[in-house]
Design an enzyme around this catalytic site. Sequence first.
Site, PDB file in Angstrom:
ATOM      1  N   GLY A  67       0.842  -1.203   0.000  1.00 57.01           N
ATOM      2  CA  GLY A  67       0.000   0.000   0.000  1.00 57.01           C
ATOM      3  C   GLY A  67       0.873   1.247   0.000  1.00 57.01           C
ATOM      4  O   GLY A  67       1.835   1.322   0.746  1.00 57.01           O
ATOM      5  N   ARG A 124       1.013  -5.150  -5.292  1.00 55.11           N
ATOM      6  CA  ARG A 124       1.144  -6.338  -4.441  1.00 55.11           C
ATOM      7  C   ARG A 124       1.351  -7.460  -5.452  1.00 55.11           C
ATOM      8  O   ARG A 124       0.574  -7.603  -6.388  1.00 55.11           O
ATOM      9  CB  ARG A 124      -0.118  -6.550  -3.612  1.00 55.11           C
ATOM     10  CG  ARG A 124      -0.471  -5.303  -2.746  1.00 55.11           C
ATOM     11  CD  ARG A 124      -1.524  -5.622  -1.719  1.00 55.11           C
ATOM     12  NE  ARG A 124      -2.167  -4.446  -1.155  1.00 55.11           N
ATOM     13  CZ  ARG A 124      -1.765  -3.812  -0.050  1.00 55.11           C
ATOM     14  NH1 ARG A 124      -0.698  -4.231   0.600  1.00 55.11           N
ATOM     15  NH2 ARG A 124      -2.426  -2.767   0.408  1.00 55.11           N
ATOM     16  N   ASP A 160       5.574  -4.573   6.265  1.00 58.88           N
ATOM     17  CA  ASP A 160       6.221  -5.843   6.615  1.00 58.88           C
ATOM     18  C   ASP A 160       6.079  -6.911   5.536  1.00 58.88           C
ATOM     19  O   ASP A 160       6.944  -7.767   5.384  1.00 58.88           O
ATOM     20  CB  ASP A 160       5.786  -6.335   8.002  1.00 58.88           C
ATOM     21  CG  ASP A 160       4.300  -6.580   8.094  1.00 58.88           C
ATOM     22  OD1 ASP A 160       3.563  -6.175   7.174  1.00 58.88           O
ATOM     23  OD2 ASP A 160       3.873  -7.190   9.096  1.00 58.88           O
ATOM     24  N   THR A 194       4.216   2.694   5.645  1.00 61.04           N
ATOM     25  CA  THR A 194       2.821   2.261   5.565  1.00 61.04           C
ATOM     26  C   THR A 194       2.020   3.172   6.488  1.00 61.04           C
ATOM     27  O   THR A 194       2.521   3.550   7.553  1.00 61.04           O
ATOM     28  CB  THR A 194       2.607   0.794   6.009  1.00 61.04           C
ATOM     29  OG1 THR A 194       1.213   0.599   6.305  1.00 61.04           O
ATOM     30  CG2 THR A 194       3.386   0.414   7.255  1.00 61.04           C
ATOM     31  N   ARG A 245      -5.586  -2.764   9.163  1.00 61.83           N
ATOM     32  CA  ARG A 245      -6.038  -4.151   9.012  1.00 61.83           C
ATOM     33  C   ARG A 245      -5.702  -4.968  10.250  1.00 61.83           C
ATOM     34  O   ARG A 245      -6.498  -5.717  10.749  1.00 61.83           O
ATOM     35  CB  ARG A 245      -5.335  -4.740   7.791  1.00 61.83           C
ATOM     36  CG  ARG A 245      -6.154  -5.741   7.075  1.00 61.83           C
ATOM     37  CD  ARG A 245      -5.506  -6.248   5.828  1.00 61.83           C
ATOM     38  NE  ARG A 245      -4.276  -5.568   5.458  1.00 61.83           N
ATOM     39  CZ  ARG A 245      -3.848  -5.460   4.217  1.00 61.83           C
ATOM     40  NH1 ARG A 245      -4.571  -5.937   3.243  1.00 61.83           N
ATOM     41  NH2 ARG A 245      -2.694  -4.887   3.937  1.00 61.83           N
TER      42      ARG A 245
HETATM   43  O1  F6P Z   1      -1.508  -0.061   3.380  1.00 64.64           O
HETATM   44  C1  F6P Z   1      -2.197  -0.676   4.411  1.00 64.64           C
HETATM   45  C2  F6P Z   1      -3.644  -0.521   4.180  1.00 64.64           C
HETATM   46  O2  F6P Z   1      -3.892   0.834   4.100  1.00 64.64           O
HETATM   47  C3  F6P Z   1      -4.569  -1.162   5.205  1.00 64.64           C
HETATM   48  O3  F6P Z   1      -4.851  -0.403   6.314  1.00 64.64           O
HETATM   49  C4  F6P Z   1      -5.785  -1.465   4.385  1.00 64.64           C
HETATM   50  O4  F6P Z   1      -6.516  -2.517   4.927  1.00 64.64           O
HETATM   51  C5  F6P Z   1      -5.189  -1.841   3.094  1.00 64.64           C
HETATM   52  O5  F6P Z   1      -4.013  -1.101   2.962  1.00 64.64           O
HETATM   53  C6  F6P Z   1      -6.060  -1.635   1.885  1.00 64.64           C
HETATM   54  O6  F6P Z   1      -5.344  -2.077   0.782  1.00 64.64           O
HETATM   55  P1  F6P Z   1      -5.899  -2.163  -0.693  1.00 64.64           P
HETATM   56  O7  F6P Z   1      -5.871  -0.790  -1.243  1.00 64.64           O
HETATM   57  O8  F6P Z   1      -4.963  -3.058  -1.386  1.00 64.64           O
HETATM   58  O9  F6P Z   1      -7.287  -2.677  -0.591  1.00 64.64           O
END
Ligand code: F6P
Length: 319
Positions: free
Chosen positions: A11, A72, A103, A125, A171
């Site tokens: 993220g 990702r 992490d 993050t 999360r």
């Molecule tokens: O980067 C961490 C985070 O912001 C979390 O708090 C959140 O659950 C997640 O990313 C959301 O990720 P994505 O945009 O891949 O759904």
Amino acid sequence: MKRIGVLTSGGDAPGMNAAIRAVVRKGNYHGVEVYGIYHGYEGFIQGKMKLLDLGSVGGIIQRGGTKLFSSRCPQFMEEAYRLQGIQKMREAGIEGLIVIGGDGSYRGAIELTKLGFHCIGVPATIDNDVPGTDFTIGFDTAINTVVNAIDNIRDTATSHENTFIIEVMGRNAGDIALWSGLAAGAETVIIPEEPYDLDEIVERLKRGESRKKKYSIIIVAEGAMPASKLAEMLKEKAGIETRITVLGHIQRGGSPTAFDRVLASRLGARAVELLLEGKTRRAVGIKNYQVYDYDLMDIMTTKHKADISLYTLSKELSI
Ligand code: F6P
């Protein structure tokens, strides 16, 4: 070491650009060429890279997001792809990599070091959930964004005498909820690290009402439960009507705060020094405002701990 790479992964977080800038400028300062690897580990595997000169990172310190894009990358779980990436880097003369991310990104870096490729991790993050550092790049900006949003919601909550439930990101960690809840004076904060007591939440709301307080702000971290679930429970349990706001990805954007820019500059620069000192499998972090570094493997055995004293304090201040 004459040529290194830098990538952002997972993220995105405000301040990643400031970290990229620090890596490029610090590298250049020491006569090292820095290549930007695009789209995180996906770009690593495919060898998507470009030489970043001093000018290429001009005017980005104040920008949110990441100039190098992020992803990702499930393919990276397979060793064959990691070896392919290392091969691409070696062909380009790149001898070490700085990984800016959380992490999950660190786990990828550990796997690369097992294959003999030098890596240093820089924590970024919004969740602040990387073990081994007091703060991650992006967290301070995110909580300021959340606090501004809560302040806006409070205006309408007071005008209409509503109870609001605001769902924030996190999360696995309650840091965003804890810090923003305390900073915005929320009546209740719910985090994944601590069990909640519905009766106590209801009692707190009723206590507020009995002293003519007709509105309330409840902050819930997404990792604890969705705001909608809490709204249903309050309605069912005590007939309490609420309004819900899910802040979502707005929390990941925006211009980084001065704190995040300084943190990113310090950590990015230190990561370059470590590579130049011949170090590998290290992560940089900040402890008591001092930059330091530790074994990347520590993240496999250590878990990030939210500061629970903030939780207790927040409860004490919102009786
Ligand atoms: O980067 C961490 C985070 O912001 C979390 O708090 C959140 O659950 C997640 O990313 C959301 O990720 P994505 O945009 O891949 O759904």
